[in-house]
Scaffold this active site. Structure first.
Site, PDB file in Angstrom:
ATOM      1  N   THR A  19       0.737  -1.350   0.419  1.00  0.00           N
ATOM      2  CA  THR A  19       0.296  -0.116  -0.556  1.00  0.00           C
ATOM      3  C   THR A  19       1.097   1.113   0.061  1.00  0.00           C
ATOM      4  OG1 THR A  19      -1.947  -0.783   1.213  1.00  0.00           O
ATOM      5  CG2 THR A  19      -1.876   1.653   1.586  1.00  0.00           C
ATOM      6  N   THR A  93       1.542  -4.503   4.034  1.00  0.00           N
ATOM      7  CA  THR A  93       1.097  -4.791   5.638  1.00  0.00           C
ATOM      8  C   THR A  93       0.717  -6.648   5.348  1.00  0.00           C
ATOM      9  OG1 THR A  93      -1.317  -3.694   5.417  1.00  0.00           O
ATOM     10  CG2 THR A  93       1.166  -2.374   6.297  1.00  0.00           C
ATOM     11  N   ASP A  94      -0.246  -6.421   4.189  1.00  0.00           N
ATOM     12  CA  ASP A  94      -0.884  -7.902   4.868  1.00  0.00           C
ATOM     13  C   ASP A  94       0.150  -9.474   5.542  1.00  0.00           C
ATOM     14  OD1 ASP A  94      -2.682  -6.785   4.462  1.00  0.00           O
ATOM     15  OD2 ASP A  94      -3.285  -7.532   2.424  1.00  0.00           O
ATOM     16  N   LYS A 164       0.050  -8.105  12.354  1.00  0.00           N
ATOM     17  CA  LYS A 164      -0.892  -7.595  11.758  1.00  0.00           C
ATOM     18  C   LYS A 164      -2.230  -7.688  12.554  1.00  0.00           C
ATOM     19  CE  LYS A 164      -2.985  -5.289   8.305  1.00  0.00           C
ATOM     20  NZ  LYS A 164      -3.509  -5.292   6.468  1.00  0.00           N
TER      21      LYS A 164
HETATM   22  N1  ASP Z   1      -2.889  -5.144   0.271  1.00  0.00           N
HETATM   23  C1  ASP Z   1      -1.613  -4.645   0.530  1.00  0.00           C
HETATM   24  C2  ASP Z   1      -0.216  -5.332   0.701  1.00  0.00           C
HETATM   25  O1  ASP Z   1      -0.642  -6.144   1.630  1.00  0.00           O
HETATM   26  C3  ASP Z   1      -2.194  -4.095   2.451  1.00  0.00           C
HETATM   27  C4  ASP Z   1      -0.975  -3.156   2.635  1.00  0.00           C
HETATM   28  O2  ASP Z   1      -0.266  -2.999   1.772  1.00  0.00           O
HETATM   29  O3  ASP Z   1      -1.030  -2.791   3.777  1.00  0.00           O
HETATM   30  O4  ASP Z   1       0.303  -4.892   0.138  1.00  0.00           O
END
Ligand code: ASP
Length: 339
Positions: A19, A93-94, A164
């Site tokens: 993200t 973050t995932d 997370k």
């Molecule tokens: N879907 C994104 C990822 O993990 C979520 C994020 O970065 O917050 O790349």
């Protein structure tokens, strides 16, 4: 290392997508932008803190990460470990906590920080946390820490303890079953348990057998699922209930499937599906039954860390007894050993 040195510290910023560097596509969904470097270069504070070099690794949503990318990142850092004062990995973050755990096991005896960060809101959007997270990640990367750490919001979390917790809050990550390594407030403060810069010689331990399955138990789970996983995988993580409890009554009894998996030399590791706490499989008959046939308790490791660790351990040995003792030994702060 301080932030006010005359010669600026050198930081390698590895970009992987996520993200933090995403843009909205025509259908409104976020997707990786073509030039992640451009977005990052738009934060002038970074270059006043350090001399930053950018190394793109991949540019993907971290949902598309595979274990081999953990190896690519670890090797890229290790090859350059002497050339930089610290490393920052910008990540989605995932699956960030899986990568943080993998880097922790693969890069040991560190004498400088490797910091992983990301954002809940893209850098390009109003209210993004990407800017402050990246700046704080660089501040930690030039500090005295010498560990793999997740920097997110106000928290500095050991790589093997991050989870997370929120798909909404800016403080998306928490430290599970251990104090955070440190906090970012008016200044940066480290916990006494944090490893600081030293004369250690970093080690690359790039072991990986990614053929590991992970599954939660749930009311009504069919034992055939475990039988199938044992036939197709080199190791299995089962997220048990509470203290590591599993269904054992007729028709839903998982114990015979676990026993036969272990007889085929497929280790079965049981962790808790609770966010906090540890397995205590002797406590209830429904946990003890699995221990009695050779299931390995994950103790207070998160499921994510237990899974990455089993891949790392299986990359070194297929001997069930060695796997059992390595899974219960603490290598990089991932568990509290039971003495
Ligand atoms: N879907 C994104 C990822 O993990 C979520 C994020 O970065 O917050 O790349």
């Amino acid at each position: 290392m301080t932030e006010s040195k005359d010669t600026k510290p050198k930081i390698l910023l590895l970009t992987t997508g996520g993200t933090i560097t995403m843009l909205k596509s025509s259908n409104g969904a976020l997707q990786p932008c073509e030039d992640a470097n451009k977005l990052i270069k738009a934060i002038p504070e970074l270059s006043s803190l350090a001399e930053i070099e950018i190394l793109p690794i991949v540019n993907i949503d971290s949902s598309n990460f595979t274990p081999s990318t953990w190896l690519t990142i670890s090797k890229a850092i290790f090859q350059r470990i002497k050339d930089f004062d610290g490393f920052v990995v910008a990540h989605g973050t995932d699956t960030l906590c899986y990568t943080a755990a993998a880097l922790s096991f693969m890069l040991q005896e560190l004498n400088k920080p490797i910091v992983i960060t990301g954002a809940q809101v893209p850098l390009e959007e109003i209210g993004s946390d990407g800017r402050s997270n990246l700046i704080n990640a660089v501040r930690v990367a030039i500090s005295d820490l010498a560990e793999v750490a997740v920097v997110f919001g106000s928290q500095i979390i050991r790589g093997t303890r991050a989870k997370k917790m929120s798909a909404f809050d800016m403080q998306a990550f928490v430290s599970v079953n251990d104090n955070p390594l440190g906090k970012i407030g008016l200044s940066i403060k480290y916990d006494d348990s944090a490893h600081l810069r030293s004369k250690k010689k970093p080690l690359l331990r790039p072991f990986l057998n990614s053929n590991v399955a992970m599954i939660p138990v749930y009311p009504g789970i069919k034992p055939e699922i475990i039988e199938y996983l044992a036939q197709t995988h080199s190791g299995i993580i089962i997220e048990g209930y509470g203290a590591g409890n599993l269904p054992t009554d007729e028709n839903i009894n998982l114990i015979p499937a676990i026993k036969s998996a272990i007889e085929r030399k497929v280790p079965v590791v049981v962790c808790t599906q609770c966010i906090l706490g540890s397995t205590e499989m002797e406590l209830y008959q429904v946990g003890r039954a699995a221990l009695d046939v050779g299931a390995i308790p994950a103790m207070d490791m998160t499921p994510e860390t237990a899974m990455v660790k089993l891949m790392w351990v299986l990359g070194q040995t297929d001997d069930i007894e060695s796997i059992d003792s390595m899974m219960q030994k603490c290598f990089v702060g991932e568990l509290h050993e039971v003495k």
